[in-house]
Design a protein around this motif. Structure first.
Motif, PDB file in Angstrom:
ATOM      1  N   ALA A 544      -0.655  -4.281  -3.108  1.00  0.00           N
ATOM      2  CA  ALA A 544      -0.356  -2.851  -2.391  1.00  0.00           C
ATOM      3  C   ALA A 544      -1.057  -1.736  -3.182  1.00  0.00           C
ATOM      4  O   ALA A 544      -1.491  -0.985  -2.673  1.00  0.00           O
ATOM      5  N   ARG A 547      -4.811  -2.080  -2.477  1.00  0.00           N
ATOM      6  CA  ARG A 547      -4.940  -1.748  -0.950  1.00  0.00           C
ATOM      7  C   ARG A 547      -4.820  -0.210  -0.963  1.00  0.00           C
ATOM      8  O   ARG A 547      -5.678   0.531  -0.088  1.00  0.00           O
ATOM      9  N   LYS A 631       2.272   4.429   2.436  1.00  0.00           N
ATOM     10  CA  LYS A 631       1.571   3.271   3.014  1.00  0.00           C
ATOM     11  C   LYS A 631       1.711   2.279   1.883  1.00  0.00           C
ATOM     12  O   LYS A 631       1.426   0.973   2.037  1.00  0.00           O
ATOM     13  N   HIS A 635       2.203  -2.031   2.593  1.00  0.00           N
ATOM     14  CA  HIS A 635       1.366  -2.842   2.023  1.00  0.00           C
ATOM     15  C   HIS A 635       2.148  -3.994   1.149  1.00  0.00           C
ATOM     16  O   HIS A 635       1.863  -5.092   1.333  1.00  0.00           O
ATOM     17  N   HIS A 644      -0.677 -13.647   2.226  1.00  0.00           N
ATOM     18  CA  HIS A 644      -0.297 -12.385   2.855  1.00  0.00           C
ATOM     19  C   HIS A 644       0.089 -12.637   4.551  1.00  0.00           C
ATOM     20  O   HIS A 644      -0.419 -13.403   5.019  1.00  0.00           O
TER      21      HIS A 644
END
Length: 680
Positions: A544, A547, A631, A635, A644
């Motif tokens: 995360a 990302r 976010k 994530h 994932h």
């Protein structure tokens, strides 16, 4: 019904309830804790020394009272009088459990000594140290020319070496007259010239021509481990490397637990500062002994560390780092001497340099990685991940560099894993599971043979098979996924679902049996559902964070990935990709940088200009704060699946076919997990 007292051992994280009056040594042996003893519990050998901790421990869910262990007894008193016990230490064979207690097992009390997984990487470093040796001949005093010894030393440095604007600390000045007269006015001085000042400092002086060398320490102060490299300041050669567990683990495995301990226990920050400084002193002495040098020849030390470790090293309460806006006391580099830092093993005037922090949760260790790997000079887009209890992540190229930290927790280092241990001889470090037979084969630290090779039993007879370290648990979970022993959600199947009796019931869930040595008095090593969940949480936080940086850079892919730290040096790119720890990229574009933070520390130690360079770079790096980015959670949730939930991972699919299995609610363990989550 009253519960028996809870005993929590650190750094292993192993815990259990024992009747009041149980000896600490007995509790440790019952849990498989690595606590030494050779005298049969008679208080003679002192191998079982432990350090109890008192106060509130939210991470462990306990409050430890001052009388949680039995009173100091006559055996301990006799041993202390004859040989001495460090303040706060007890003998595990004598102290008994009275109520809930957190107990730290120091490195010297552990049977299996730690292997340094953060070894020094081979690197050509341009030598330009801040501290150098200069031989000078000083004029003798003259009654008709009333000048002091220091003033004549300054004159000799200027005349012979062109060095001006020199000062000398009181600790050196107090003994300089004796050295000068003993050496007939011919001495060697160690002069420190910083990168950001015109003034130099004389650190120490040696009689005559000193030819035994000048040394420095590069220390990577991590949340879980402390790694140090003793370095020759003339050649850059690493003379010795060693590492120990960070003793602060007993106050909390992760950073926020330590911040919480400081908040909830008056003087808690000072306890943690004292513990880590004592560990550094011990490490310095051990390295000097190993290299067969006088510890007084260590003139300089460079530290890299995350922000919480940074504050606790410097004696600053980290409370502000536990709440927004996560303000550092200082983000600049820090230059002080050993006396100011409270390090007693080194000369009082030995110089200390702490690299700058990037931001509140991105520390000097990330700055050291940037110094070592230079993402700002990369033409392609590179993602750099330094994995530890707190992951530091950099993404960038010549146009822009971004940084963030992600709270992965201690699972990647083997802590809080049911059969987990630190990296030591006997620990499983690599594993492969046959996808057809579901049988495991593994390799342990200290032996190059795999467990199914002839001679393995004889080769491991001394160390035994003791547990599983960080690299081992990561590979084990990835191998279980590839072998169809668990599904994409991370759920371990039953024996009937997986086709192997190694998948055993474990309460409401299942576990996978890797090794059972109980018949010979050894451990039973399994991967439990809880272990898988711990790895999932850690890898999801890591992914995360990566990302978030990619979102900020407005890209969907990266060109290459660099894995740094102990993890990077010991985990294959394939296993990292199967877990979904990092974004999808061709496996040949995933490389290891070894201990990049430690390398950055060595560069700053050996090259004074590198300090100015990294101080400039950290001001140009863009920080992304994971704690306040909405976010991040999105994530994180998607990354819980292995590899994932939504990312396709096309490059991984070229080399690995993951079984399409799903154990779902038919596995009673998943229902149990859901029920526990609803309650918690």
């Amino acid at each position: 019904m009253t519960k028996d007292p809870l005993v929590v051992f650190t750094p292993s994280g192993k815990r259990g309830r024992f009747p009041k009056g149980t000896r600490v040594l007995a509790a440790a042996r019952s849990l498989g804790v690595d606590l030494d003893s050779v005298c049969g519990g008679r208080g003679i050998c002192s191998k079982c020394q432990i350090t109890p901790s008192y106060g509130d421990f939210p991470k462990h869910g306990v409050t430890v009272a001052k009388d949680a262990l039995s009173d100091w007894n006559s055996v301990e008193q006799r041993y202390d009088e004859k040989r001495g016990l460090k303040p706060g230490r007890r003998l595990g064979c004598q102290a008994t459990v009275q109520s809930d207690i957190v107990i730290d097992v120091p490195p010297e009390s552990q049977v299996h000594k730690q292997v340094v997984r953060k070894a020094a990487s081979t690197r050509q470093i341009e030598m330009a140290p801040a501290t150098r040796l200069y031989f000078i001949e000083v004029e003798e005093p003259d009654m008709h020319v009333p000048t002091g010894d220091l003033e004549r030393i300054e004159r000799a440095l200027e005349t012979g070496w062109g060095i001006t604007n020199v000062k000398m600390n009181l600790s050196v000045l107090s003994k300089i007259q004796r050295i000068l007269r003993k050496a007939d006015w011919k001495i060697t001085v160690a002069v420190h010239k910083p990168h950001n000042s015109d003034q130099s400092t004389i650190i120490t002086a040696f009689p005559g021509l000193h030819e035994s060398g000048l040394f420095g320490l590069a220390i990577d102060l991590g949340s879980t481990t402390v790694a140090a490299h003793l370095t020759d300041l003339a050649t850059g050669e690493v003379m010795a490397s060693s590492g120990i567990m960070n003793p602060q683990i007993r106050f909390g495995e992760d950073l926020m637990s330590r911040v919480s301990y400081s908040m909830m226990n008056e003087g808690g920050d000072k306890e943690m500062t004292t513990a880590v400084r004592e560990a550094i002193d011990t490490l310095a002495r051990e390295l000097a002994d190993e290299a067969k040098i006088d510890i007084g020849q260590i003139m300089e030390t460079v530290f890299v560390c995350n922000p919480v470790m940074h504050h606790l090293l410097l004696g600053i309460d980290p409370v502000e780092l536990g709440q927004a806006p996560f303000a550092l006391a200082t983000s600049d580099s820090v230059s002080i001497n050993a006396q100011e830092l409270g390090l007693t093993a080194l000369l009082p005037s030995a110089q200390i340099y702490v690299l700058p922090c990037i931001a509140g949760h991105v520390g000097a260790d990330a700055a050291a990685v940037a110094l070592s790997e230079e993402p700002d000079k990369s033409e392609d887009l590179v993602l750099m991940v330094d994995v530890g209890t707190n992951a530091e992540i950099l993404l960038g190229n010549t146009t822009r560099v971004l940084a963030c930290s992600s709270p992965t927790g201690p699972a990647f280092e083997g802590a809080q894993i049911s059969s987990g241990q630190r990296a030591a001889p006997g620990a499983i470090e690599a594993i492969a599971i046959d996808p057809i037979t579901k049988e495991p084969r593994f390799r342990v630290i200290g032996c190059n043979l795999w467990s199914d090779h002839e001679g393995f039993a004889e080769a491991t007879a001394t160390t035994g098979i003791t547990g599983i370290c960080g690299s081992g648990i990561i590979e084990a979970v990835a191998e279980m996924r590839m072998a169809g022993l668990m599904d994409a959600s991370g759920l371990i199947g039953s024996a009937e679902q997986t086709g192997t009796p190694r998948c055993l019931p474990d309460g409401r869930t299942h576990e996978y049996l890797i090794f059972d040595g109980t018949a010979e008095g050894g451990p039973r090593i399994t991967v439990t559902q809880g272990d898988v969940r711990a790895i999932q949480l850690a890898k999801s936080a890591l992914y995360a964070g990566a990302r978030l940086l990619m979102d900020e850079m407005e890209v969907e892919t990266v060109d290459r990935v660099v894995l740094a730290g102990a993890f990077g040096a010991h985990i294959s790119p394939k296993h990292a990709m199967v877990l979904g720890m990092i974004p999808d990229v061709s496996l040949d574009k995933v490389t290891s940088a070894g201990n990049a933070a430690g390398t950055g520390a060595r560069i700053a130690l050996c090259n004074v200009d590198a300090r100015a360079r990294i101080e400039k770079l950290v001001r140009e790096i863009t920080k992304v704060e994971t704690a306040i980015e909405p976010k991040f959670q999105e994530h994180f949730v998607a990354a819980n699946a292995i590899p994932h939930k939504t990312a396709p991972y096309p490059e991984l699919q070229k080399v690995v076919t993951l079984p399409d299995v799903g154990f779902g609610a038919s596995n009673s363990g998943e229902g149990g997990n859901r029920r526990r989550r609803r309650r918690g």
